[in-house]
Write a protein that holds these residues in place. Structure first.
Motif, PDB file in Angstrom:
ATOM      1  N   UNK A 236      61.168  31.574  47.604  1.00  0.00           N
ATOM      2  CA  UNK A 236      62.404  30.861  47.255  1.00  0.00           C
ATOM      3  C   UNK A 236      62.160  29.703  46.292  1.00  0.00           C
ATOM      4  N   UNK A 237      60.923  29.510  45.843  1.00  0.00           N
ATOM      5  CA  UNK A 237      60.571  28.352  45.013  1.00  0.00           C
ATOM      6  C   UNK A 237      61.029  28.516  43.569  1.00  0.00           C
ATOM      7  N   UNK A 238      60.793  27.467  42.772  1.00  0.00           N
ATOM      8  CA  UNK A 238      61.171  27.470  41.358  1.00  0.00           C
ATOM      9  C   UNK A 238      60.405  28.524  40.562  1.00  0.00           C
ATOM     10  N   UNK A 239      59.123  28.711  40.895  1.00  0.00           N
ATOM     11  CA  UNK A 239      58.344  29.674  40.135  1.00  0.00           C
ATOM     12  C   UNK A 239      56.910  29.725  40.610  1.00  0.00           C
ATOM     13  N   UNK A 240      56.219  30.829  40.283  1.00  0.00           N
ATOM     14  CA  UNK A 240      54.848  31.031  40.745  1.00  0.00           C
ATOM     15  C   UNK A 240      53.981  31.520  39.590  1.00  0.00           C
ATOM     16  N   UNK A 241      52.795  30.940  39.489  1.00  0.00           N
ATOM     17  CA  UNK A 241      51.778  31.390  38.549  1.00  0.00           C
ATOM     18  C   UNK A 241      50.649  32.017  39.359  1.00  0.00           C
ATOM     19  N   UNK A 242      50.421  33.321  39.155  1.00  0.00           N
ATOM     20  CA  UNK A 242      49.350  34.036  39.850  1.00  0.00           C
ATOM     21  C   UNK A 242      48.123  34.080  38.934  1.00  0.00           C
ATOM     22  N   UNK A 243      46.948  33.857  39.495  1.00  0.00           N
ATOM     23  CA  UNK A 243      45.754  33.834  38.659  1.00  0.00           C
ATOM     24  C   UNK A 243      44.552  34.414  39.392  1.00  0.00           C
ATOM     25  N   UNK A 244      43.539  34.723  38.618  1.00  0.00           N
ATOM     26  CA  UNK A 244      42.324  35.355  39.133  1.00  0.00           C
ATOM     27  C   UNK A 244      41.748  36.216  38.030  1.00  0.00           C
ATOM     28  N   UNK A 245      40.569  36.744  38.230  1.00  0.00           N
ATOM     29  CA  UNK A 245      39.999  37.618  37.216  1.00  0.00           C
ATOM     30  C   UNK A 245      40.626  39.011  37.315  1.00  0.00           C
ATOM     31  N   UNK A 246      40.246  39.913  36.418  1.00  0.00           N
ATOM     32  CA  UNK A 246      40.779  41.266  36.450  1.00  0.00           C
ATOM     33  C   UNK A 246      40.490  41.958  37.760  1.00  0.00           C
ATOM     34  N   UNK A 247      41.445  42.756  38.245  1.00  0.00           N
ATOM     35  CA  UNK A 247      41.307  43.533  39.486  1.00  0.00           C
ATOM     36  C   UNK A 247      41.117  42.647  40.709  1.00  0.00           C
ATOM     37  N   UNK A 248      41.665  41.434  40.671  1.00  0.00           N
ATOM     38  CA  UNK A 248      41.544  40.544  41.839  1.00  0.00           C
ATOM     39  C   UNK A 248      42.695  40.718  42.821  1.00  0.00           C
ATOM     40  N   UNK A 249      43.748  41.461  42.412  1.00  0.00           N
ATOM     41  CA  UNK A 249      44.876  41.702  43.310  1.00  0.00           C
ATOM     42  C   UNK A 249      46.158  41.029  42.875  1.00  0.00           C
ATOM     43  N   UNK A 250      46.199  40.465  41.661  1.00  0.00           N
ATOM     44  CA  UNK A 250      47.393  39.737  41.190  1.00  0.00           C
ATOM     45  C   UNK A 250      48.624  40.641  41.141  1.00  0.00           C
ATOM     46  N   UNK A 251      48.497  41.779  40.463  1.00  0.00           N
ATOM     47  CA  UNK A 251      49.638  42.694  40.326  1.00  0.00           C
ATOM     48  C   UNK A 251      50.077  43.242  41.676  1.00  0.00           C
ATOM     49  N   UNK A 252      49.121  43.552  42.532  1.00  0.00           N
ATOM     50  CA  UNK A 252      49.441  44.087  43.859  1.00  0.00           C
ATOM     51  C   UNK A 252      50.244  43.083  44.678  1.00  0.00           C
ATOM     52  N   UNK A 253      49.831  41.811  44.646  1.00  0.00           N
ATOM     53  CA  UNK A 253      50.553  40.776  45.391  1.00  0.00           C
ATOM     54  C   UNK A 253      51.925  40.534  44.787  1.00  0.00           C
ATOM     55  N   UNK A 254      52.003  40.494  43.461  1.00  0.00           N
ATOM     56  CA  UNK A 254      53.299  40.291  42.808  1.00  0.00           C
ATOM     57  C   UNK A 254      54.281  41.394  43.190  1.00  0.00           C
ATOM     58  N   UNK A 255      53.813  42.642  43.189  1.00  0.00           N
ATOM     59  CA  UNK A 255      54.691  43.765  43.552  1.00  0.00           C
ATOM     60  C   UNK A 255      55.195  43.634  44.981  1.00  0.00           C
ATOM     61  N   UNK A 256      54.305  43.226  45.894  1.00  0.00           N
ATOM     62  CA  UNK A 256      54.710  43.066  47.294  1.00  0.00           C
ATOM     63  C   UNK A 256      55.744  41.955  47.440  1.00  0.00           C
ATOM     64  N   UNK A 257      55.580  40.874  46.683  1.00  0.00           N
ATOM     65  CA  UNK A 257      56.515  39.749  46.782  1.00  0.00           C
ATOM     66  C   UNK A 257      57.830  40.039  46.072  1.00  0.00           C
ATOM     67  N   UNK A 258      57.779  40.828  44.992  1.00  0.00           N
ATOM     68  CA  UNK A 258      59.010  41.232  44.298  1.00  0.00           C
ATOM     69  C   UNK A 258      59.934  41.976  45.260  1.00  0.00           C
ATOM     70  N   UNK A 259      59.352  42.765  46.152  1.00  0.00           N
ATOM     71  CA  UNK A 259      60.146  43.529  47.118  1.00  0.00           C
ATOM     72  C   UNK A 259      60.903  42.631  48.083  1.00  0.00           C
TER      73      UNK A 259
END
Length: 434
Positions: A236-259
């Motif tokens: 519910x926050x203003x915005x989120x910046x996800x970070x980490x190296x490649x294949x660290x799970x950024x896209x996977x977590x974003x997809x789960x939270x988008x749902x």
């Protein structure tokens, strides 16, 4: 749509197609005769002529159509010829400010500030695409590879000026064009009218202030109650910046939270490839970049899509991954204009991710590093992942005007005193991050 209504619609379309055929023939004949007066035909005459034609049509029992049935068919024709067809009633509804169309079965609206689905369904994909084509043609706008994002105004309606944005199916995941319509009343509201609509309410009604427990969702097991509370806050926050190296799970977590994004919010995803998605949310659509191919010089980058997002009535803008200045600058602009923004960027830590975003913004805008950092106040959380595990989360709590630095608060790892302990608050200076 019941069988009887469909029969009326089919009859209206038949008369409409006959009208266009006669118009084309009549225009050609009058041009050959140089009869300019013959080119002018009033709407009233056209509808009256069509009403006369309806005398030749009968219902299934062989009876002539009733006056009520004729009125209904004529109104359908009027909406098709001079209005907006199946959505014409929405166009003229005074309580509706915005309309969005994602496809034949996904028409959304905003009425009195609240989003909802419209009880409107096109018969199939072909009918939806035909609607979009007619909308473009009547406004003399071309939508193609060279101009896949179009914004224009229709001032021909009696009650509203319509600002219309159309994004071609070439850029939309799923291939269907997206149409966003903003309605501006021609009869401007008075301050008194706005007061009655609740714009200037400064005294809250005690009875109306209620905590909706249904919105506090349980995502994790009882062993992770702290993370459950934090996850509710981040979504519910203003915005989120996800970070980490490649294949660290950024896209996977974003997809789960988008749902978990509430259905009452409108969302646009901008990405290079169709990696982020949601097939259930009623007011979410996703666009991808289009790179120039062969000798073509036409391309649409993430920066172009993010700028288009500012023209559409949205609550959230999500960019898959920021890799250059125009993308970061466009997204930061969206975040500073009230949109909730999410994106990802490669980084070894939360602080490095913030610094990298500021550097990107500086490259695109020429801002100093500190001025670029100010642009990131629209984001609230920074999440770092390592080896498919969340290992750090910080919260941007504000800007220290004296030291000209962002103020951060560590919210994960959790400590004994709970999330966001005052002892974990610190100020970030980019010059100290190297």
């Amino acid at each position: 749509m019941n069988k009887e209504i469909k029969a009326y619609i089919d009859l209206a379309r038949l008369l409409e197609s006959e009208f266009y055929a006669k118009q084309d023939a009549g225009i050609l004949a009058n041009l050959n005769k140089k009869n300019v007066a013959g080119l002018h035909v009033t709407r009233e005459k056209i509808l009256n002529d069509m009403r006369e034609q309806l005398k030749d049509y009968q219902d299934e029992s062989g009876k002539e159509l009733t006056n009520e049935e004729k009125d209904f068919v004529i109104e359908l024709i009027r909406k098709e010829l001079w209005g907006y067809g199946i959505i014409d009633d929405l166009i003229h509804d005074k309580d509706i400010s915005d309309i969005k169309l994602y496809g034949p079965e996904r028409v959304r609206l905003k009425s009195k500030g609240k989003r909802d689905g419209a009880d409107i369904v096109f018969s199939d994909d072909s009918a939806y695409r035909m609607f979009v084509t007619k909308l473009l043609e009547r406004n003399k706008v071309n939508l193609g590879t060279a101009n896949a994002i179009q914004t224009f105004t229709d001032a021909s309606q009696d009650d509203f000026i319509l600002r219309i944005t159309i994004i071609s199916g070439l850029l939309v995941d799923g291939g269907k064009p997206v149409v966003a319509i903003r309605k501006i009343p021609k009869d401007k509201y008075t301050l008194s009218t706005l007061e009655n609509a609740g714009m200037f309410k400064h005294k809250a009604e005690v009875d109306s202030i209620k905590i909706d427990r249904a919105l506090v969702k349980k995502y994790f097991s009882d062993d992770n109650n702290d993370f459950n509370e934090l996850m509710n806050q981040m979504i519910s926050s203003k915005g989120i910046l996800f970070t980490g190296k490649g294949a660290s799970g950024k896209t996977t977590l974003m997809n789960a939270m988008i749902a978990e994004i509430p259905y009452c919010e409108s969302v646009m995803i901008c990405q290079e490839n169709a990696e982020l998605f949601d097939l259930v949310h009623p007011d979410l659509f996703s666009c991808h970049v289009m790179t120039n191919q062969g000798d073509s010089k036409i391309s649409y980058e993430l920066g172009d899509l993010t700028r288009a997002a500012l023209l559409v009535d949205l609550d959230r803008v999500i960019v898959g991954e920021v890799k250059e200045g125009s993308e970061a600058a466009g997204l930061s602009k969206a975040s500073m204009t009230g949109h909730k923004c999410w994106t990802s960027v490669h980084g070894e830590s939360c602080e490095m991710a913030v610094d990298k975003m500021a550097d990107y913004i500086s490259q695109a805008t020429g801002y100093s590093t500190k001025d670029s950092l100010k642009q990131l106040q629209g984001f609230e959380y920074v999440v770092h992942l390592r080896n498919f595990r969340v290992d750090e989360i910080i919260r941007i709590t504000g800007w220290d005007k004296e030291k000209e630095t962002l103020v951060f608060e560590t919210v994960y790892p959790f400590n004994a005193k709970g999330v966001g302990d005052e002892n974990d608050r610190y100020k970030y200076d980019p010059e100290e991050s190297f």
